[in-house]
Design a protein around this motif. Structure first.
Motif, PDB file in Angstrom:
ATOM      1  N   LEU A 169      -3.504   7.320  26.563  1.00  0.00           N
ATOM      2  CA  LEU A 169      -3.745   8.201  27.704  1.00  0.00           C
ATOM      3  C   LEU A 169      -5.120   8.845  27.621  1.00  0.00           C
ATOM      4  O   LEU A 169      -5.813   8.991  28.638  1.00  0.00           O
ATOM      5  CB  LEU A 169      -2.654   9.274  27.758  1.00  0.00           C
ATOM      6  N   TYR A 170      -5.534   9.206  26.387  1.00  0.00           N
ATOM      7  CA  TYR A 170      -6.848   9.851  26.238  1.00  0.00           C
ATOM      8  C   TYR A 170      -7.973   8.883  26.588  1.00  0.00           C
ATOM      9  O   TYR A 170      -8.995   9.287  27.171  1.00  0.00           O
ATOM     10  CB  TYR A 170      -7.008  10.348  24.801  1.00  0.00           C
ATOM     11  N   ARG A 171      -7.803   7.605  26.266  1.00  0.00           N
ATOM     12  CA  ARG A 171      -8.800   6.606  26.665  1.00  0.00           C
ATOM     13  C   ARG A 171      -8.903   6.533  28.184  1.00  0.00           C
ATOM     14  O   ARG A 171     -10.010   6.467  28.743  1.00  0.00           O
ATOM     15  CB  ARG A 171      -8.431   5.235  26.106  1.00  0.00           C
ATOM     16  N   ASN A 172      -7.763   6.542  28.855  1.00  0.00           N
ATOM     17  CA  ASN A 172      -7.769   6.493  30.319  1.00  0.00           C
ATOM     18  C   ASN A 172      -8.452   7.728  30.911  1.00  0.00           C
ATOM     19  O   ASN A 172      -9.174   7.630  31.913  1.00  0.00           O
ATOM     20  CB  ASN A 172      -6.341   6.377  30.845  1.00  0.00           C
ATOM     21  N   ILE A 173      -8.208   8.884  30.301  1.00  0.00           N
ATOM     22  CA  ILE A 173      -8.842  10.114  30.784  1.00  0.00           C
ATOM     23  C   ILE A 173     -10.348  10.039  30.607  1.00  0.00           C
ATOM     24  O   ILE A 173     -11.125  10.421  31.505  1.00  0.00           O
ATOM     25  CB  ILE A 173      -8.262  11.341  30.050  1.00  0.00           C
ATOM     26  N   LEU A 174     -10.808   9.529  29.459  1.00  0.00           N
ATOM     27  CA  LEU A 174     -12.243   9.408  29.214  1.00  0.00           C
ATOM     28  C   LEU A 174     -12.900   8.450  30.204  1.00  0.00           C
ATOM     29  O   LEU A 174     -14.013   8.703  30.689  1.00  0.00           O
ATOM     30  CB  LEU A 174     -12.495   8.920  27.791  1.00  0.00           C
ATOM     31  N   GLN A 175     -12.226   7.357  30.488  1.00  0.00           N
ATOM     32  CA  GLN A 175     -12.804   6.387  31.406  1.00  0.00           C
ATOM     33  C   GLN A 175     -12.876   6.914  32.836  1.00  0.00           C
ATOM     34  O   GLN A 175     -13.806   6.592  33.574  1.00  0.00           O
ATOM     35  CB  GLN A 175     -12.005   5.086  31.360  1.00  0.00           C
ATOM     36  N   SER A 176     -11.899   7.722  33.231  1.00  0.00           N
ATOM     37  CA  SER A 176     -11.901   8.281  34.585  1.00  0.00           C
ATOM     38  C   SER A 176     -12.723   9.554  34.691  1.00  0.00           C
ATOM     39  O   SER A 176     -13.219   9.886  35.771  1.00  0.00           O
ATOM     40  CB  SER A 176     -10.461   8.567  35.042  1.00  0.00           C
ATOM     41  N   ASN A 177     -12.877  10.267  33.572  1.00  0.00           N
ATOM     42  CA  ASN A 177     -13.628  11.525  33.575  1.00  0.00           C
ATOM     43  C   ASN A 177     -14.419  11.635  32.275  1.00  0.00           C
ATOM     44  O   ASN A 177     -14.012  12.339  31.345  1.00  0.00           O
ATOM     45  CB  ASN A 177     -12.675  12.710  33.737  1.00  0.00           C
ATOM     46  N   PRO A 178     -15.565  10.943  32.150  1.00  0.00           N
ATOM     47  CA  PRO A 178     -16.328  10.934  30.891  1.00  0.00           C
ATOM     48  C   PRO A 178     -16.819  12.304  30.458  1.00  0.00           C
ATOM     49  O   PRO A 178     -17.089  12.528  29.281  1.00  0.00           O
ATOM     50  CB  PRO A 178     -17.518  10.016  31.211  1.00  0.00           C
ATOM     51  N   SER A 179     -16.940  13.245  31.395  1.00  0.00           N
ATOM     52  CA  SER A 179     -17.470  14.563  31.058  1.00  0.00           C
ATOM     53  C   SER A 179     -16.537  15.353  30.152  1.00  0.00           C
ATOM     54  O   SER A 179     -16.908  16.424  29.666  1.00  0.00           O
ATOM     55  CB  SER A 179     -17.728  15.367  32.337  1.00  0.00           C
TER      56      SER A 179
END
Length: 405
Positions: A169-179
């Motif tokens: 899930l954290y990878r998905n969050i980073l990809q959708s919101n890199p900030s």
């Protein structure tokens, strides 16, 4: 109606405790601990110990839970990550929190319980009736072992499952919101580079400096007055940083006096998953059960090309699967003599203070052991078991000193 429900709940809990104790005695210690099921004092001890354990468990659970919430609030909530994702991240962290809380709750709960019995002269009455310290130690160690087994299941099965889902899930969050990983006026260290970040306004970054090292050991320094964080659609790339008017300094490891400089109006810098995650394309040791770790360690030992540091990391995680949960058993051994020796006056309060102090000491030794083993590349076994060895040794010495008085 309410009182009737309470009585049913109390009856259910009592039956559950009796069933657990009876099953444990029949399976593991047949005929040796009759105090657990046939003796009123044994059942009374177990009930009181469980009560104090659950109270202490809630205390430590809230401490670790609030700490996790604060970390997520600092890194994720303020970046406007969807609340549903945040709730899922917290849920995936619960097995870790439970596994961490159980051993410390065992120590503090048992110290407070036995200390209270000591202050109220209940231990004195038990001793005066002709029962030895073994009759007190038996239910304490048995309950400590039961807690260890349950904690081991959480640590060995639920924790890897939660870790896998958390990282996914954290990878998905980073990809959708890199900030999420970009903090203003901060230093961000990844697995292979260091970012020094200036002001941050949304996806715009000012005064960005990058330090990294390639496989040959050559260093690179990149500087940009203005950069933008861009979502990447490339597989394995977490984010892309577009650097305006970039300047790069390339240093040669073999020849310190030699260097190259590059200037460009625009440079696109890809930040790969490997910068944030140790093994983005595979399963790391924290995501494996003890059985999988044992099998993997056996395969790595047969391979002569396996780096010692990598093997040690797997050995460390394997032993951590056992050392942390079964710390409850060693804490139970230590709690009996400490509570009886120091619990004559205000035993509950003294037990709480001593328990928290020992918990902090245990935690510090365990963390330092992990850091030393990870950096040195060896000592994965001893670094994980030395806290339990210290606790077991101290508990044995205190118990021997107590029965000799």
């Amino acid at each position: 109606m309410f009182e009737r429900c309470l009585k049913k709940i109390e009856g259910f809990i009592e039956n559950l405790i009796s069933a657990l104790i009876y099953s444990f005695r029949k399976i593991f210690l047949p005929g040796s601990l009759n105090i657990l099921s046939d003796n009123t004092i044994g059942r009374y001890f177990v009930g009181e110990l469980l009560l104090y354990f659950f109270v202490s468990f809630l205390f430590f659970f809230m401490v670790f839970f609030v700490n996790q919430i604060l970390l997520l609030a600092e890194n994720i909530l303020q970046k406007r990550v969807p609340v549903g994702d945040v709730i899922l991240l917290v849920t995936y962290c619960l097995p870790f929190i439970i596994a961490q809380s159980a051993p410390f709750a065992t120590l503090v709960g048992f110290l407070m319980c036995i200390g209270q019995m000591m202050s109220s002269n209940e231990i004195l009455i038990i001793r005066a009736s002709g029962l030895g310290y073994k009759k007190i130690l038996a239910p304490v160690l048995s309950l400590g072992l039961i807690i260890s087994v349950v904690s081991f299941f959480v640590n060995d099965y639920l924790l890897p499952l939660g870790t896998i889902n958390y990282l996914r899930l954290y990878r998905n969050i980073l990809q959708s919101n890199p900030s999420v990983e970009i903090e203003p006026h901060s230093i961000k260290r990844t697995n292979d580079s260091t970012l020094i970040i200036g002001d941050v306004n949304g996806t715009d970054i000012s005064d960005l400096i990058l330090f990294d090292t390639d496989r040959d050991g050559d260093q690179r320094i990149m500087v940009s007055g203005h950069s933008s964080v861009i979502k990447s659609r490339q597989r394995g790339v977490v984010m892309q940083i577009s650097m305006d008017n970039a300047f790069a300094l390339l240093l040669d490891k073999a020849n310190r006096s030699s260097y190259d400089t590059l200037k460009a109006r625009s440079v696109d810098l890809n930040i790969f998953e490997s910068s944030f995650f140790d093994q983005p394309s595979g399963i790391n040791p924290r995501e494996m059960t003890s059985f999988d770790l044992f099998r993997r360690i056996s395969e790595m030992k047969k391979d002569e090309n396996t780096p010692g540091e990598v093997l040690n990391q797997y050995v460390l995680e394997y032993n951590k699967k056992f050392s942390m949960p079964f710390g409850s058993l060693f804490f139970a051994l230590l709690a009996v003599p400490l509570a009886i020796i120091f619990g004559k006056h205000n035993g509950q309060t003294i037990g709480l203070i001593i328990g928290i102090f020992i918990s902090v000491f245990y935690w510090a030794v365990m963390i330092l052991g992990q850091i030393f083993s990870s950096r040195s590349g060896h000592g994965g076994f001893i670094s994980m078991w030395i806290p339990n060895i210290i606790i077991a040794g101290a508990g044995s010495l205190f118990y021997i000193g107590m029965i000799r008085k």
